[in-house]
Design a protein around this motif. Structure first.
Motif, PDB file in Angstrom:
ATOM      1  N   LEU A 223      18.855  12.465  23.263  1.00  0.00           N
ATOM      2  CA  LEU A 223      18.297  13.292  22.192  1.00  0.00           C
ATOM      3  C   LEU A 223      16.828  13.555  22.459  1.00  0.00           C
ATOM      4  O   LEU A 223      16.101  12.681  22.935  1.00  0.00           O
ATOM      5  N   GLY A 224      16.383  14.769  22.120  1.00  0.00           N
ATOM      6  CA  GLY A 224      14.975  15.095  22.114  1.00  0.00           C
ATOM      7  C   GLY A 224      14.477  15.126  20.676  1.00  0.00           C
ATOM      8  O   GLY A 224      15.267  15.091  19.735  1.00  0.00           O
ATOM      9  N   PRO A 225      13.170  15.187  20.458  1.00  0.00           N
ATOM     10  CA  PRO A 225      12.624  15.218  19.099  1.00  0.00           C
ATOM     11  C   PRO A 225      13.249  16.337  18.269  1.00  0.00           C
ATOM     12  O   PRO A 225      13.435  17.456  18.745  1.00  0.00           O
ATOM     13  N   GLY A 226      13.618  15.999  17.028  1.00  0.00           N
ATOM     14  CA  GLY A 226      14.220  16.977  16.140  1.00  0.00           C
ATOM     15  C   GLY A 226      15.721  17.088  16.283  1.00  0.00           C
ATOM     16  O   GLY A 226      16.334  17.959  15.655  1.00  0.00           O
ATOM     17  N   MET A 227      16.330  16.219  17.085  1.00  0.00           N
ATOM     18  CA  MET A 227      17.777  16.249  17.247  1.00  0.00           C
ATOM     19  C   MET A 227      18.423  15.087  16.499  1.00  0.00           C
ATOM     20  O   MET A 227      17.783  14.074  16.216  1.00  0.00           O
ATOM     21  N   GLN A 228      19.708  15.270  16.180  1.00  0.00           N
ATOM     22  CA  GLN A 228      20.492  14.237  15.512  1.00  0.00           C
ATOM     23  C   GLN A 228      21.788  14.005  16.284  1.00  0.00           C
ATOM     24  O   GLN A 228      22.305  14.904  16.944  1.00  0.00           O
ATOM     25  N   ALA A 229      22.301  12.784  16.177  1.00  0.00           N
ATOM     26  CA  ALA A 229      23.608  12.450  16.719  1.00  0.00           C
ATOM     27  C   ALA A 229      24.385  11.710  15.642  1.00  0.00           C
ATOM     28  O   ALA A 229      23.854  10.808  14.992  1.00  0.00           O
ATOM     29  N   SER A 230      25.643  12.107  15.437  1.00  0.00           N
ATOM     30  CA  SER A 230      26.496  11.467  14.426  1.00  0.00           C
ATOM     31  C   SER A 230      27.779  10.994  15.093  1.00  0.00           C
ATOM     32  O   SER A 230      28.308  11.657  15.994  1.00  0.00           O
ATOM     33  N   TYR A 231      28.280   9.838  14.651  1.00  0.00           N
ATOM     34  CA  TYR A 231      29.557   9.349  15.157  1.00  0.00           C
ATOM     35  C   TYR A 231      30.185   8.418  14.127  1.00  0.00           C
ATOM     36  O   TYR A 231      29.540   7.956  13.193  1.00  0.00           O
ATOM     37  N   GLN A 232      31.480   8.154  14.301  1.00  0.00           N
ATOM     38  CA  GLN A 232      32.190   7.192  13.482  1.00  0.00           C
ATOM     39  C   GLN A 232      33.269   6.546  14.337  1.00  0.00           C
ATOM     40  O   GLN A 232      33.485   6.940  15.493  1.00  0.00           O
ATOM     41  N   SER A 233      33.940   5.552  13.786  1.00  0.00           N
ATOM     42  CA  SER A 233      34.941   4.817  14.550  1.00  0.00           C
ATOM     43  C   SER A 233      35.973   5.759  15.138  1.00  0.00           C
ATOM     44  O   SER A 233      36.456   6.667  14.467  1.00  0.00           O
ATOM     45  N   GLY A 234      36.296   5.523  16.397  1.00  0.00           N
ATOM     46  CA  GLY A 234      37.296   6.336  17.067  1.00  0.00           C
ATOM     47  C   GLY A 234      36.736   7.485  17.862  1.00  0.00           C
ATOM     48  O   GLY A 234      37.436   8.074  18.701  1.00  0.00           O
ATOM     49  N   ASP A 235      35.458   7.841  17.628  1.00  0.00           N
ATOM     50  CA  ASP A 235      34.844   8.940  18.372  1.00  0.00           C
ATOM     51  C   ASP A 235      34.562   8.509  19.813  1.00  0.00           C
ATOM     52  O   ASP A 235      33.994   7.440  20.051  1.00  0.00           O
ATOM     53  N   THR A 243      17.840  19.457  14.051  1.00  0.00           N
ATOM     54  CA  THR A 243      17.307  19.465  12.694  1.00  0.00           C
ATOM     55  C   THR A 243      16.333  20.630  12.545  1.00  0.00           C
ATOM     56  O   THR A 243      15.835  21.181  13.531  1.00  0.00           O
ATOM     57  N   TYR A 244      16.048  20.986  11.287  1.00  0.00           N
ATOM     58  CA  TYR A 244      15.154  22.110  11.007  1.00  0.00           C
ATOM     59  C   TYR A 244      14.069  21.656  10.039  1.00  0.00           C
ATOM     60  O   TYR A 244      14.058  20.521   9.567  1.00  0.00           O
ATOM     61  N   SER A 245      13.157  22.555   9.731  1.00  0.00           N
ATOM     62  CA  SER A 245      12.004  22.197   8.906  1.00  0.00           C
ATOM     63  C   SER A 245      12.410  21.689   7.525  1.00  0.00           C
ATOM     64  O   SER A 245      11.688  20.892   6.917  1.00  0.00           O
ATOM     65  N   HIS A 246      13.571  22.114   7.027  1.00  0.00           N
ATOM     66  CA  HIS A 246      13.983  21.701   5.698  1.00  0.00           C
ATOM     67  C   HIS A 246      14.877  20.450   5.726  1.00  0.00           C
ATOM     68  O   HIS A 246      15.443  20.081   4.704  1.00  0.00           O
ATOM     69  N   ASP A 247      15.007  19.803   6.892  1.00  0.00           N
ATOM     70  CA  ASP A 247      15.861  18.617   6.979  1.00  0.00           C
ATOM     71  C   ASP A 247      15.340  17.511   6.060  1.00  0.00           C
ATOM     72  O   ASP A 247      14.130  17.274   5.967  1.00  0.00           O
ATOM     73  N   THR A 248      16.253  16.840   5.369  1.00  0.00           N
ATOM     74  CA  THR A 248      15.864  15.842   4.359  1.00  0.00           C
ATOM     75  C   THR A 248      16.272  14.424   4.754  1.00  0.00           C
ATOM     76  O   THR A 248      16.273  13.523   3.923  1.00  0.00           O
TER      77      THR A 248
END
Length: 335
Positions: A223-235, A243-248
């Motif tokens: 990942l570079g700055p401003g990026m996200q990674a999501s995962y859950q079991s089984g992935d 991400t963007y300027s309005h990311d919370t």
């Protein structure tokens, strides 16, 4: 509760409790009240006794390690105990700290940590300095374990959310385990959110490698700055996004939960993170209702009671005692 139905977080909590008792019962200032509390804990669940016995095995193994001044000498441990060194990291840390001359071999071979911390935040955000010099912010209802090994710094996010400012050390990676995946860095700033088996990593500065346990954990996705990674079991691999300027995602650091036009299905994991008992959806139709708003993270329980006032829903209680959100059906159209 049997072993098959026990969650990973519950098992980890038992391990931490057993490590605590192993240390306290050896202390000179251990009181009679503490010993009575230990007996009650021991009798509460057969697994408690098993876990405590495993701790004693580690103490005994460490105590019998030969005290040698010859660096690099390797002692072969019995198979069961060798696996115990890795599985019961918290107890191993205690053994190492209590027996510094007898357990240096475990450190030298990468089996044992020389530092251990268990951190927990309940009703307020905590700011903590780890023993390696890294900084951590813990969100409400969050907990983590930190262990320092010869070849890496290791964190397990037991529950909740944490923001890390990692002290740079290119020879000593900082690895955060959360659910069935990990994030590996040498020095950077990033956030890790965990709810049940769902995890989201948000990078603020530097770079990180994110991988699932099913994937090659020596590699991963950078990942570079401003990026996200999501995962859950089984992935097999994480899902990457920008991400963007309005990311919370980091609003919790200011005590806020911001829901920006999310469906209830998307919002509930974020809401449930702050509840003792999770709120559930009655059906898929209810999950499609959208919600927006800015909420105080210390007052999320009030949000649940107020949902029927702002959304076309009503609350019922399920057979298991959980609270259910039900959609109010619109009146039939007049023909």
């Amino acid at each position: 509760m049997n072993q098959t139905s026990r969650s990973a977080d519950q098992s980890d909590a038992i391990t931490d409790a057993a490590a605590h008792w192993c240390l306290r019962l050896q202390a000179e200032d251990c009181s009679a009240a503490e010993r009575q509390a230990f007996e009650l804990w021991l009798a509460a669940d057969p697994v408690h006794a098993e876990e405590y016995q495993a701790m004693l095995d580690i103490w005994q193994t460490a105590d019998h390690l030969p005290r040698s001044n010859t660096p690099g000498k390797v002692i072969a441990l019995p198979r069961r105990r060798r696996s115990a060194w890795r599985h019961y990291a918290s107890a191993a840390a205690i053994a190492l700290l209590a027996l510094p001359t007898g357990a240096w071999i475990g450190w030298d071979q990468g089996w044992l940590p020389n530092q251990y911390q268990y951190l927990e935040s309940t009703s307020s955000i905590s700011h903590v300095l780890l023993k390696d010099g890294s900084q951590v912010e813990l969100n409400l209802g969050s907990a983590l374990r930190f262990t320092n090994y010869k070849d890496e710094r290791r964190v397990t996010l037991v529950k909740g959310e944490a923001f890390f400012k990692v002290k740079h050390d290119s020879q000593h990676p900082f690895v955060v385990h959360a659910a069935q995946g990990q994030t590996r860095v040498t020095g950077t700033q990033f956030n890790v959110w965990k709810y049940e088996d769902q995890v989201k990593v948000t990078l603020v500065e530097g770079s990180v490698l994110v991988s699932s346990d099913a994937h090659d954990t020596d590699g991963g996705y950078r990942l570079g700055p401003g990026m996200q990674a999501s995962y859950q079991s089984g992935d097999f691999e994480p899902r990457l996004s920008q991400t963007y300027s309005h990311d919370t995602s980091l609003a919790w650091r200011d005590g806020k939960l911001i829901l920006d036009n999310l469906s209830l299905a998307q919002a509930l994991p974020q809401i449930n993170r702050y509840l003792d008992k999770p709120l559930q959806l009655a059906d898929e139709s209810t999950g499609n209702i959208r919600i927006s708003g800015i909420y105080d993270t210390s007052q999320i329980k009030r949000l649940v009671g107020n949902l029927p006032k702002v959304l076309p829903v009503y609350l019922t209680r399920g057979k298991d005692g959980s609270m259910l959100l039900n959609r109010i059906s619109p009146p039939p159209a007049r023909g």
